[in-house]
Design a protein around this motif. Sequence first.
Motif, PDB file in Angstrom:
ATOM      1  N   HIS A  28      -7.385  -2.982  -7.438  1.00 50.80           N
ATOM      2  CA  HIS A  28      -7.333  -3.153  -5.992  1.00 50.80           C
ATOM      3  C   HIS A  28      -6.305  -2.217  -5.378  1.00 50.80           C
ATOM      4  O   HIS A  28      -5.313  -1.843  -6.010  1.00 50.80           O
ATOM      5  CB  HIS A  28      -6.985  -4.592  -5.620  1.00 50.80           C
ATOM      6  N   MET A  29      -6.540  -1.811  -4.107  1.00 52.71           N
ATOM      7  CA  MET A  29      -5.593  -1.027  -3.326  1.00 52.71           C
ATOM      8  C   MET A  29      -5.377  -1.747  -1.995  1.00 52.71           C
ATOM      9  O   MET A  29      -6.192  -2.570  -1.588  1.00 52.71           O
ATOM     10  CB  MET A  29      -6.151   0.379  -3.067  1.00 52.71           C
ATOM     11  N   ASP A  34       1.000   1.606   9.958  1.00 48.09           N
ATOM     12  CA  ASP A  34       2.288   1.163  10.481  1.00 48.09           C
ATOM     13  C   ASP A  34       2.338   1.299  11.996  1.00 48.09           C
ATOM     14  O   ASP A  34       1.363   1.692  12.653  1.00 48.09           O
ATOM     15  CB  ASP A  34       3.444   1.911   9.807  1.00 48.09           C
ATOM     16  N   ALA A  35       3.494   0.992  12.573  1.00 44.54           N
ATOM     17  CA  ALA A  35       3.638   0.981  14.027  1.00 44.54           C
ATOM     18  C   ALA A  35       3.474   2.368  14.633  1.00 44.54           C
ATOM     19  O   ALA A  35       3.141   2.494  15.814  1.00 44.54           O
ATOM     20  CB  ALA A  35       5.003   0.399  14.405  1.00 44.54           C
ATOM     21  N   TYR A  41      -2.224   3.862   1.716  1.00 50.52           N
ATOM     22  CA  TYR A  41      -3.068   3.346   0.634  1.00 50.52           C
ATOM     23  C   TYR A  41      -2.145   3.189  -0.578  1.00 50.52           C
ATOM     24  O   TYR A  41      -1.716   4.174  -1.171  1.00 50.52           O
ATOM     25  CB  TYR A  41      -4.197   4.313   0.302  1.00 50.52           C
ATOM     26  N   THR A  42      -1.823   1.954  -0.922  1.00 47.20           N
ATOM     27  CA  THR A  42      -0.867   1.705  -1.993  1.00 47.20           C
ATOM     28  C   THR A  42      -1.346   0.573  -2.879  1.00 47.20           C
ATOM     29  O   THR A  42      -2.238  -0.194  -2.516  1.00 47.20           O
ATOM     30  CB  THR A  42       0.509   1.339  -1.406  1.00 47.20           C
ATOM     31  N   GLN A  43      -0.732   0.502  -4.081  1.00 45.02           N
ATOM     32  CA  GLN A  43      -1.064  -0.579  -4.995  1.00 45.02           C
ATOM     33  C   GLN A  43      -0.401  -1.887  -4.551  1.00 45.02           C
ATOM     34  O   GLN A  43      -0.876  -2.961  -4.913  1.00 45.02           O
ATOM     35  CB  GLN A  43      -0.626  -0.221  -6.417  1.00 45.02           C
ATOM     36  N   ARG A  52       2.047  -6.483   9.763  1.00 49.03           N
ATOM     37  CA  ARG A  52       0.898  -5.827  10.374  1.00 49.03           C
ATOM     38  C   ARG A  52      -0.362  -6.138   9.561  1.00 49.03           C
ATOM     39  O   ARG A  52      -0.295  -6.622   8.429  1.00 49.03           O
ATOM     40  CB  ARG A  52       1.121  -4.313  10.451  1.00 49.03           C
ATOM     41  N   GLU A  53      -1.516  -5.871  10.139  1.00 47.57           N
ATOM     42  CA  GLU A  53      -2.771  -6.161   9.449  1.00 47.57           C
ATOM     43  C   GLU A  53      -2.876  -5.313   8.182  1.00 47.57           C
ATOM     44  O   GLU A  53      -2.640  -4.102   8.201  1.00 47.57           O
ATOM     45  CB  GLU A  53      -3.958  -5.865  10.367  1.00 47.57           C
ATOM     46  N   THR A  54      -3.219  -5.989   7.097  1.00 49.54           N
ATOM     47  CA  THR A  54      -3.343  -5.310   5.806  1.00 49.54           C
ATOM     48  C   THR A  54      -4.684  -5.668   5.178  1.00 49.54           C
ATOM     49  O   THR A  54      -5.062  -6.845   5.151  1.00 49.54           O
ATOM     50  CB  THR A  54      -2.203  -5.720   4.851  1.00 49.54           C
ATOM     51  N   GLN A  55      -5.380  -4.647   4.662  1.00 52.87           N
ATOM     52  CA  GLN A  55      -6.670  -4.863   4.010  1.00 52.87           C
ATOM     53  C   GLN A  55      -6.545  -4.606   2.513  1.00 52.87           C
ATOM     54  O   GLN A  55      -5.928  -3.638   2.086  1.00 52.87           O
ATOM     55  CB  GLN A  55      -7.733  -3.940   4.601  1.00 52.87           C
ATOM     56  N   GLU A  56      -7.148  -5.505   1.752  1.00 53.64           N
ATOM     57  CA  GLU A  56      -7.178  -5.335   0.294  1.00 53.64           C
ATOM     58  C   GLU A  56      -8.552  -4.773  -0.070  1.00 53.64           C
ATOM     59  O   GLU A  56      -9.588  -5.365   0.260  1.00 53.64           O
ATOM     60  CB  GLU A  56      -6.929  -6.661  -0.394  1.00 53.64           C
TER      61      GLU A  56
END
Length: 211
Positions: A28-29, A34-35, A41-43, A52-56
Amino acid sequence: MRNQAMVLACLTMLTAAPAAAQQQGPQHMYKCVDAKGKTYYTQMPPPECLGRETQELNKSGSVVRSTPKEPTAEQRAAREAEQKKKLENEEKAKEERRKNSALLNTYSSEKDIDYARAGALKEAEAAIRETEKRIVDAQKRQKQLDAEKEFYTKKPMPAKLKEDMSNIEIEIKNQKELLEAKKREIGTINAKYDEDRRRYVEATRKAAQTR
């Protein structure tokens, strides 16, 4: 010999597993912005995207989970106001249902409402006539006291006469105020039964639709 071969095979599998996992890479990534509008795109979710909104994403790039952005103070206040309004509307609807139920239990037809209105108006009109009669009687008594006062134009008026004249004046004033209140009550009665009739018609219509 056979036991030694089995141990060797197990050791080979254990040493090969980490290497295979490393070749497969992360399953998964995490994607976030950011603001300042920079996309990551990180592990692991970076600190720049905290709150903030984060998608997996899975390895094919499809979103498997999304963590919404934390609301601002204004958004929280708006959400709380919306929830409060929703609860108020639910309570209002509940109270309306209670009133409609009581109305249907009180009246069996629109004619019952008309009869009840007529009875209430009859009582109010009788009270008006009674009050008017008391005013007329008090005014007659006042005239008598005024005539009696004429005997004391050249000598001191008795204290009892002064008191009676003061009391009758107060009584007439109070009775006139009561008369005005009774007359206003006619309008209140009509408004009440107009509303009862309207709600009764609406409640019976809704009850018929649910059958």
